[in-house]
Design an enzyme around this catalytic site. Structure first.
Site, PDB file in Angstrom:
ATOM      1  N   GLU A 278      50.791 105.308   7.095  1.00 49.60           N
ATOM      2  CA  GLU A 278      51.047 104.389   8.202  1.00 49.60           C
ATOM      3  C   GLU A 278      51.926 103.216   7.764  1.00 49.60           C
ATOM      4  O   GLU A 278      51.706 102.084   8.167  1.00 49.60           O
ATOM      5  CB  GLU A 278      49.711 103.873   8.796  1.00 49.60           C
ATOM      6  N   ASP A 357      40.236 110.559  13.133  1.00 49.47           N
ATOM      7  CA  ASP A 357      40.103 109.110  12.976  1.00 49.47           C
ATOM      8  C   ASP A 357      38.907 108.571  13.762  1.00 49.47           C
ATOM      9  O   ASP A 357      39.097 107.891  14.763  1.00 49.47           O
ATOM     10  CB  ASP A 357      41.397 108.426  13.440  1.00 49.47           C
ATOM     11  N   GLU A 385      35.805 100.957  17.030  1.00 48.13           N
ATOM     12  CA  GLU A 385      37.201 101.059  17.448  1.00 48.13           C
ATOM     13  C   GLU A 385      37.384 102.025  18.624  1.00 48.13           C
ATOM     14  O   GLU A 385      37.983 101.668  19.625  1.00 48.13           O
ATOM     15  CB  GLU A 385      38.054 101.507  16.258  1.00 48.13           C
ATOM     16  N   GLU A 511      29.960 109.496  24.549  1.00 49.69           N
ATOM     17  CA  GLU A 511      30.759 110.710  24.324  1.00 49.69           C
ATOM     18  C   GLU A 511      31.015 111.418  25.652  1.00 49.69           C
ATOM     19  O   GLU A 511      32.104 111.911  25.907  1.00 49.69           O
ATOM     20  CB  GLU A 511      30.034 111.645  23.353  1.00 49.69           C
TER      21      GLU A 511
END
Lengths: 680, 680
Positions: A278, A357, A385, A511
């Protein structure tokens, strides 16, 4: 005044009752810390006369059943008195907190305990301007101005006055260290792995002296301090013309730098490194391997007992959505598998639990199990996140425990240690050239907000991570119960039951209303909160769902897809290769299927999407209703905080429901079987 | 050294040859400026003896054919000498630049000229930290540090040291004022309409004295300086408890503030106001109307001849995509139509040319024509927010001229001035209670980049805007030719032809590869460059395309849609109401149609999308090829700049092609008729 979280001194003191403490054995910073915890934190009597004591804390040459300096034994001795025995001040500290926990949770207090994972680490993504990358609870507790908590955008990284970027709030830091030690955390990295601007200078003076103050405090709590470093430091700080890890001047610079750090911080843990990913610099720009880079740093740290934690989160963030042959999920394996066995003894590879991720659902990262001769640290993300930004309640232990309990399905593979079963938690603990340098690490979710974690219920994830590291056999409900008993010591069983029910269902609820069936992402780009089904679909990050009018999902099979499945051991690969044996919850991670495809549940994929997305807001409405019953039963600040967050969560769940359902309705024009509203 | 743009002193001097100038008549700041332009800028002889002169500049009591102080007459007098006559220093200044332009373009120089639009204004969205909202050519020329041009992100608006936010680069500002005056610009607003932080303080000391220095310079070039104000200033600056426009203290505060401004800047233009939109404060929070708010400010400015420019870009930026009855296109009309006739004589309503937001294609804003008793300023955007960020070449005059030439189709409606035909440009110029306060305004595209506009070819839009304001009869090719002749005075006709061809085709090319058939947006959210088909589809901005597996477009009809069409006069509404009479280029703005719908062109909507998106990169490749032939024929900096931008444009056009085509292919699974590659 910051929330006490799960260590409420008044409640502990009351629960301990007429306890008189006594401490004996060789003294070190940890035993002195135990003394201070008794006298200063608990304000309990600590006698100089063993006979007067009801609880004896003893550092002994040997303790039956205890083999590790971190272990302890708690047992009854004569006359109803208790002894907490350890071979080391660190073990004594852990025994002390374990005893407090046992008293507060009303559990049996006769035990021998040693940690399952050797490294139990918290990584802070804190930046020296006080912001936190992916932080949702205010500014950094380490950096920033003393009075500042303005939640600045982490992406700016402005060039502020950084002559002294340290916040210097040592009362807060002491509380933090205590909380971490109480759950067995033994390593903390202070700064973001994206090391930019003046943060690069943390490893040298004048910032190093400031780090030393924090490290000394942490050391007394048995916590080793780590710093994330910039691989280009020899050029940027040392004035060298290169940062090539095979260059002798570069190696000498790192050795000198490490020497200087250890002169000040003998217990310094080592370096955390994100390299060649990144946009960060790394060894590959000099034609060297990750092993070359990591081992060069390892060489500098080895004389002092330090370690290098090298992140395996390396991928080309310039993927082209048009090219179906590349697959970000394959990146970690492709970058690191061939380096297995080449890393030094004091290097650990930090591997995210899944190949992507920190999504709500991912399969196991195949490097875990695939790397047979490398120290592995398994990486988790406590900061939410992709999991609701600590706005949406999401007690994530169910997911984490699923990951560490996963069977890698490695058959009779050669390992460095025959003790290892094929379960992930065992693989992590027992494999690699030096199992002292393996374990679990997680990105912190704390900041300067009064309650530390934005949403008070998110404290449970921080607590749970530590407990999961120490004892790999705990289940999510046990951990929740421990946290509840200590955090709400005055609450009725009914209140505890309400909060427990919210916690234990929250991960599945979240979820359910976000990206379906393991396909991941669908979040607002950059922010990573709230829905944007196509937000990353044509971007460079390799995170696609490939939905069209006929179907959805990513074909990662060997037969017709990206071939990612081949990274798994044969038994596991066979399961994922076949659409029929792939578990429902990972179906769209591994396969592109038609909307009419039937899940094992009997539902079509489309109806499953509709159902789970209608269920989300309903569940949150249920939380809001049941939370009302907690009013007056928990501290007002906690009640208001969670009530306000639940209201926001409902908005979010509704947004997810409507955007995801409409997206797939527009694709299919197939209405909901139950006639519920889907906007056209 | 900044680019001279279309005023190259050396070339002008050479073209003028043996000219000797003479100036006579009453002197003012403008006549002195003309003297300085001759002596200091052109370095030409200015004689004190009329007989020696070849060009006479004369301020006369009357000039045949000239009725406006801004008008001029250029004509031959005895012995081959020229006279430039005007009734005012401002007209003389315009005559002077017109003469220079005529010489440079080789055109006939015997004319009487007066401006078609009275207000010809440039709005800067410059912020006092030096950044520019929607700026693509570096930092502000007004604000920022003297040596700084680091293109900072306009969204941050950090709290920097703002004791003196002014850049103070008066050489640059003089060049800018000259360039603006040369194309007839007579009003400039210095600061962003989103007036936040310390920018609120520009209207008071100590910042006001700094504004004065700029305003004095601009005044000498016939340019009135405006400031954008924050409607909440009475509270924020004046210490009042309210900013209610009907409160006497508030009115007194504004009157005193205006008095203080005019004491320093007698030629101050007035205030630009964005109120009650996108989060800015305004009168509606006090239960007052836009007219109340605007007239209150008008009252404060009236004694000094100042005016209030009130932006009609007011909409609720919290639209819900699920609610098809609301339609952002209807917002301006709904907010302002009922206020027609209520605005004071010295208030002008600034109305964007379309109902949305400067898209590549929009129908006319129905307020233009719909407001019969209100001064209107029609707003354009030179800065290429949605039009390629001055990376992609986009000579936008074809679009602008289409808008000002539009027939509003108003039949025999009552107007304040019978001169007005129903064409937009005539409606603007001749309607309203005071036609001195009507005209065109546009957001600037300049910054501190060496070439002012990022892409050197984007200078043509700045030039063209000014020329379009002055002379509403010019066409896009004529304006391009003028700009080319002055900007590339040494270039061959072949070179001019190449650049002209790029310019004149560029607007259609850009429209072709971006959002199709008037549907708009599909840009990356926030940034507004590059494709994101669904980027705004589920957001709160009211900018949707409603694409599903069967069709695409926004139904704005009265019969079945949002009813927006009803805002147009009957003849126009009838055309847009019917899918068959709606022009192809606006089809998806007004109708939701199936992909198989046939355009007047004979193509299906889907094939049209494919064709225009394949054509985009092909056209850009053509530009790149033809630009190669310009190498060595234009200054190297220009060549390199445009070459580099064209390469970026090709990447952008390819991204648009592939994402748009794939998006619709995934919706339809219908391949391109010509078998070209569409990624699945």
């Amino acid at each position: 005044m910051a929330d006490a979280m799960w260590l409420k001194a008044d409640s502990i003191r009351a629960a301990l009752g007429e306890t008189v403490w006594y401490l004996e054995g060789d003294e070190d910073a940890r035993t002195i810390r135990v003394r201070r915890e008794i006298v200063e934190f608990l304000r309990q009597p600590l006698t100089g006369n063993a006979d007067e004591a009801t609880v004896l804390l003893r550092v002994l040459q040997t303790v039956p059943g205890v083999t590790s300096p971190q272990g302890y034994r708690i047992h009854d001795i004569s006359n109803g008195r208790k002894a907490i025995d350890a071979c080391d001040g660190t073990g004594l500290l852990y025994g002390f907190y374990a005893y407090v926990r046992a008293v507060m949770t009303g559990t049996v207090c006769e035990c021998v305990a040693e940690p399952d994972q050797q490294i139990r680490m918290i990584d802070h993504w804190d930046q020296i301007d006080g912001s936190i990358e992916r932080g949702y609870a205010g500014e950094s507790i380490f950096f920033g101005r003393m009075d500042s908590n303005d939640h600045s955008d982490f992406r700016a990284f402005p060039e502020r006055d950084t002559t002294n970027p340290f916040r210097g709030d040592f009362a807060r830091l002491e509380s933090y260290a205590r909380l971490m030690a109480s759950i067995g955390i033994n390593a903390v990295c202070l700064n973001n792995v994206n090391v930019r601007g003046d943060a690069t200078r943390l490893i040298v003076e004048p910032f190093l002296s400031k780090v030393t103050h924090i490290a000394d405090l942490f050391d007394s709590f048995g916590i080793r301090t780590f710093l994330a470093i910039n691989f280009a430091s020899p050029k940027r700080l040392g004035g060298l013309s290169t940062s090539d890890p095979c260059n002798q001047q570069v190696r000498a610079w790192w050795a000198q730098t490490a020497d200087a750090i250890y002169r000040q911080i003998p217990a310094f843990g080592g370096f955390v490194v994100k390299a060649d990913s990144e946009g960060e610099p790394g060894p590959m720009q000099y034609g060297r391997t990750h092993a070359d880079g990591a081992n060069m740093l390892g060489e500098a740290l080895a004389p002092h007992g330090g370690i290098v934690i090298w992140r395996a989160f390396v991928y080309n963030s310039q993927q082209d959505w048009r090219d179906r042959s590349t697959d970000r999920a394959k990146a970690a394996w492709n970058n690191f598998k061939e380096l297995d066995g080449l890393f030094a003894d004091n290097v650990a590879l930090q591997v995210k639990f899944g190949p992507m991720d920190f999504q709500t659902r991912e399969p196991l990262n195949p490097l875990i199990g695939g790397m047979k001769h490398t120290n592995i640290i398994m990486e988790f993300e406590i900061t939410a996140e992709y999991l609701g930004h600590q706005i949406d309640v999401n007690y994530v232990l169910p997911q984490w425990l699923t990951m560490i309990d996963t069977d890698t399905m490695i058959d009779g593979a050669s390992t460095d240690n025959d003790d290892a079963s094929s379960q992930v938690k065992s693989i992590i603990a027992h494999r690699g050239p030096n199992t002292c340098h393996t374990g679990f690490a997680a990105v912190s979710n704390v900041g300067m907000d009064d309650n530390w974690t934005g949403n008070a219920l998110a404290q449970a994830n921080l607590y749970g991570f530590g407990r999961m590291c120490w004892d790999n056999t705990l289940n999510a409900e046990t951990i929740a119960n421990e946290w509840l008993a200590q955090t709400f010591p005055d609450a009725s069983e009914k209140t505890i039951g309400i909060i427990r029910n919210i916690l234990l269902t929250s991960n599945a609820v979240y979820e359910g209303y976000t990206a379906p069936l393991g396909v991941g992402f669908m979040v607002t780009p950059g922010v990573h909160y709230g829905p944007s089904v196509n937000g990353y679909e044509y971007d460079r990050w390799g995170t696609y769902h490939f939905a069209d009018r006929d179907g959805v999902g990513v074909d990662r099979t060997q037969a017709t897809g990206s071939g990612y499945v081949a990274q798994y051991p044969p038994r596991q690969a066979a399961i994922y290769e076949d659409v029929n044996s792939t578990p429902d919850e990972l179906l769209l991670f591994f396969h592109h299927v038609g909307y009419e495809h039937r899940l094992h549940s009997g539902k079509t994929v489309l109806q499953h999407i509709y159902d789970t997305h209608f269920a989300g807001p309903e569940a949150v409405q249920g939380y809001i209703k049941s939370w009302e019953n907690v009013r007056g039963q928990v501290p007002e600040a906690v009640f208001d905080n969670v009530a306000q967050r639940l209201a926001q969560q409902l908005d979010n769940a509704v947004a997810w429901r409507d955007q995801v359902n409409t997206f797939f309705y527009r694709m299919t024009k197939v209405p909901d079987e139950h006639g519920r509203t889907i906007y056209p």
